[in-house]
Design a protein around this motif. Structure first.
Motif, mmCIF file in Angstrom:
data_model
loop_
_atom_site.group_PDB
_atom_site.id
_atom_site.type_symbol
_atom_site.label_atom_id
_atom_site.label_comp_id
_atom_site.label_asym_id
_atom_site.label_seq_id
_atom_site.Cartn_x
_atom_site.Cartn_y
_atom_site.Cartn_z
ATOM 1 N N VAL A 86 0.884 -1.164 0.000
ATOM 2 C CA VAL A 86 0.000 0.000 0.000
ATOM 3 C C VAL A 86 0.917 1.208 0.000
ATOM 4 O O VAL A 86 1.657 1.438 0.960
ATOM 5 N N PHE A 87 0.873 1.967 -1.089
ATOM 6 C CA PHE A 87 1.889 2.986 -1.353
ATOM 7 C C PHE A 87 1.253 4.367 -1.424
ATOM 8 O O PHE A 87 0.352 4.604 -2.219
ATOM 9 N N ALA A 88 1.725 5.290 -0.589
ATOM 10 C CA ALA A 88 1.163 6.632 -0.499
ATOM 11 C C ALA A 88 1.995 7.644 -1.284
ATOM 12 O O ALA A 88 3.227 7.572 -1.308
ATOM 13 N N HIS A 89 1.317 8.590 -1.893
ATOM 14 C CA HIS A 89 1.997 9.582 -2.735
ATOM 15 C C HIS A 89 2.669 10.683 -1.921
ATOM 16 O O HIS A 89 2.467 10.800 -0.713
ATOM 17 N N GLY A 90 3.462 11.493 -2.602
ATOM 18 C CA GLY A 90 4.162 12.596 -1.955
ATOM 19 C C GLY A 90 3.280 13.810 -1.764
ATOM 20 O O GLY A 90 2.101 13.812 -2.135
ATOM 21 N N ALA A 91 3.852 14.878 -1.212
ATOM 22 C CA ALA A 91 3.067 16.059 -0.859
ATOM 23 C C ALA A 91 2.571 16.830 -2.080
ATOM 24 O O ALA A 91 1.483 17.399 -2.054
ATOM 25 N N GLY A 92 3.355 16.848 -3.156
ATOM 26 C CA GLY A 92 3.024 17.727 -4.273
ATOM 27 C C GLY A 92 2.289 17.116 -5.437
ATOM 28 O O GLY A 92 1.853 17.848 -6.337
ATOM 29 N N ALA A 93 2.134 15.809 -5.472
ATOM 30 C CA ALA A 93 1.473 15.165 -6.613
ATOM 31 C C ALA A 93 0.786 13.894 -6.152
ATOM 32 O O ALA A 93 1.264 13.221 -5.235
ATOM 33 N N GLY A 94 -0.346 13.578 -6.788
ATOM 34 C CA GLY A 94 -1.162 12.461 -6.353
ATOM 35 C C GLY A 94 -0.734 11.106 -6.871
ATOM 36 O O GLY A 94 0.357 10.940 -7.437
ATOM 37 N N MET A 95 -1.629 10.143 -6.712
ATOM 38 C CA MET A 95 -1.311 8.747 -7.013
ATOM 39 C C MET A 95 -1.078 8.495 -8.495
ATOM 40 O O MET A 95 -0.517 7.472 -8.868
ATOM 41 N N ARG A 96 -1.510 9.430 -9.354
ATOM 42 C CA ARG A 96 -1.351 9.261 -10.798
ATOM 43 C C ARG A 96 -0.053 9.852 -11.325
ATOM 44 O O ARG A 96 0.205 9.796 -12.530
ATOM 45 N N HIS A 97 0.771 10.410 -10.460
ATOM 46 C CA HIS A 97 2.011 11.016 -10.928
ATOM 47 C C HIS A 97 2.877 9.976 -11.625
ATOM 48 O O HIS A 97 2.875 8.796 -11.269
ATOM 49 N N SER A 98 3.632 10.432 -12.604
ATOM 50 C CA SER A 98 4.427 9.515 -13.431
ATOM 51 C C SER A 98 5.423 8.700 -12.612
ATOM 52 O O SER A 98 5.705 7.544 -12.947
ATOM 53 N N ASP A 110 6.504 -9.224 -9.252
ATOM 54 C CA ASP A 110 5.433 -9.971 -8.572
ATOM 55 C C ASP A 110 4.975 -9.311 -7.276
ATOM 56 O O ASP A 110 4.565 -9.976 -6.329
ATOM 57 N N ILE A 111 5.024 -7.994 -7.235
ATOM 58 C CA ILE A 111 4.534 -7.238 -6.083
ATOM 59 C C ILE A 111 3.340 -6.401 -6.526
ATOM 60 O O ILE A 111 3.469 -5.547 -7.408
ATOM 61 N N SER A 112 2.186 -6.652 -5.924
ATOM 62 C CA SER A 112 0.985 -5.888 -6.259
ATOM 63 C C SER A 112 1.051 -4.520 -5.583
ATOM 64 O O SER A 112 1.680 -4.345 -4.550
ATOM 65 N N MET A 113 0.360 -3.547 -6.195
ATOM 66 C CA MET A 113 0.440 -2.171 -5.716
ATOM 67 C C MET A 113 -0.951 -1.574 -5.515
ATOM 68 O O MET A 113 -1.790 -1.615 -6.415
ATOM 69 N N TYR A 114 -1.175 -1.043 -4.314
ATOM 70 C CA TYR A 114 -2.415 -0.341 -3.986
ATOM 71 C C TYR A 114 -2.062 1.129 -3.768
ATOM 72 O O TYR A 114 -1.221 1.450 -2.930
ATOM 73 N N ARG A 115 -2.706 2.022 -4.539
ATOM 74 C CA ARG A 115 -2.457 3.461 -4.415
ATOM 75 C C ARG A 115 -3.768 4.201 -4.167
ATOM 76 O O ARG A 115 -4.831 3.744 -4.551
#
Length: 219
Positions: A28-40, A53-58
């Motif tokens: 479960v991976f959280a985004h940074g302060a300046g850009a959301g989960m869709r950032h490149s 083989d690691i699944s990602m939840y954002r």
């Protein structure tokens, strides 16, 4: 890829879950302060982790979903991470890791301490140990309460993680640290002087995968 809405308190935020073809773990991976989960950068991290083989939840923090510049308070951010982790458990068998880029990783560390979240490990990408004006280690004061394995990935040119202070913190915590060759806080590299032939996200993916493997082998 699953795209859906996640209820965090009174907020309704965007979230996405990408299931690896053969999942050995979910982060479960959280985004940074300046850009959301869709950032490149998060898209690139997700892509390389799927190949390992690691699944990602954002997900988006409430302030980001609302288009605000000021980040959420620690309690709100921690609640968001805990809610995302709980939802991830309904979508994947785990084992589960928490982490994030910069602010997101720092809030994940607080969530583990403040809410006593049960996870297998923490993964910090560009952990913001200090600001440019206040170069100290106070942001890591709470982290000695964390009882799970931790991995720090920090660029050799990251202005928010002075090498001597980062090494001091990691040694004190008994954590794992890998320096990303010529990368800055946002993972931009110096192509002329970078010694590695792979890109920075492949470098990160290899370190994260090896860390996950080592944690699972000891569990």
């Amino acid at each position: 890829m699953e795209e859906f809405r996640l209820k965090i308190g009174e907020a309704d935020v965007s979230a996405v879950f990408q299931q690896a073809e053969s999942t050995k773990a979910t982060i479960v991976f959280a985004h940074g302060a300046g850009a959301g989960m869709r950032h490149s950068t998060l898209e690139s991290i997700a892509s390389v982790l799927l190949s390992h083989d690691i699944s990602m939840y954002r997900f988006n923090f409430p302030y980001m979903e609302a288009g605000k510049n000021r980040v959420d308070s620690n309690p709100v951010a921690c609640e968001a991470i805990a809610t995302a982790l709980n939802d991830a458990r309904s979508r994947s068998d785990g084992p589960f890791f928490l982490g994030g880029h910069s602010f997101g990783g720092r809030m994940a560390s607080h969530a583990v301490v403040d809410l006593e979240l049960a996870i297998s490990g923490l993964i910090f990408c560009s952990f913001p140990l200090h600001t440019a004006k206040r170069v100290n280690t106070s942001r890591a004061d709470h982290m000695d309460q964390i009882q799970v394995p931790m991995l720090f990935l920090s660029g050799t040119r990251d202005s928010m993680a002075t090498p001597d202070l980062m090494n001091e913190v990691v040694q004190k915590l008994g954590a794992n640290l890998h320096w990303l060759d010529t990368a800055d806080h946002g993972y931009k590299v110096l192509k002329r002087t970078r010694k590695r032939e792979d890109d920075v996200f492949s470098e990160m993916g290899g370190y994260i995968s090896a860390f996950v493997d080592s944690v699972l082998a000891e569990s």
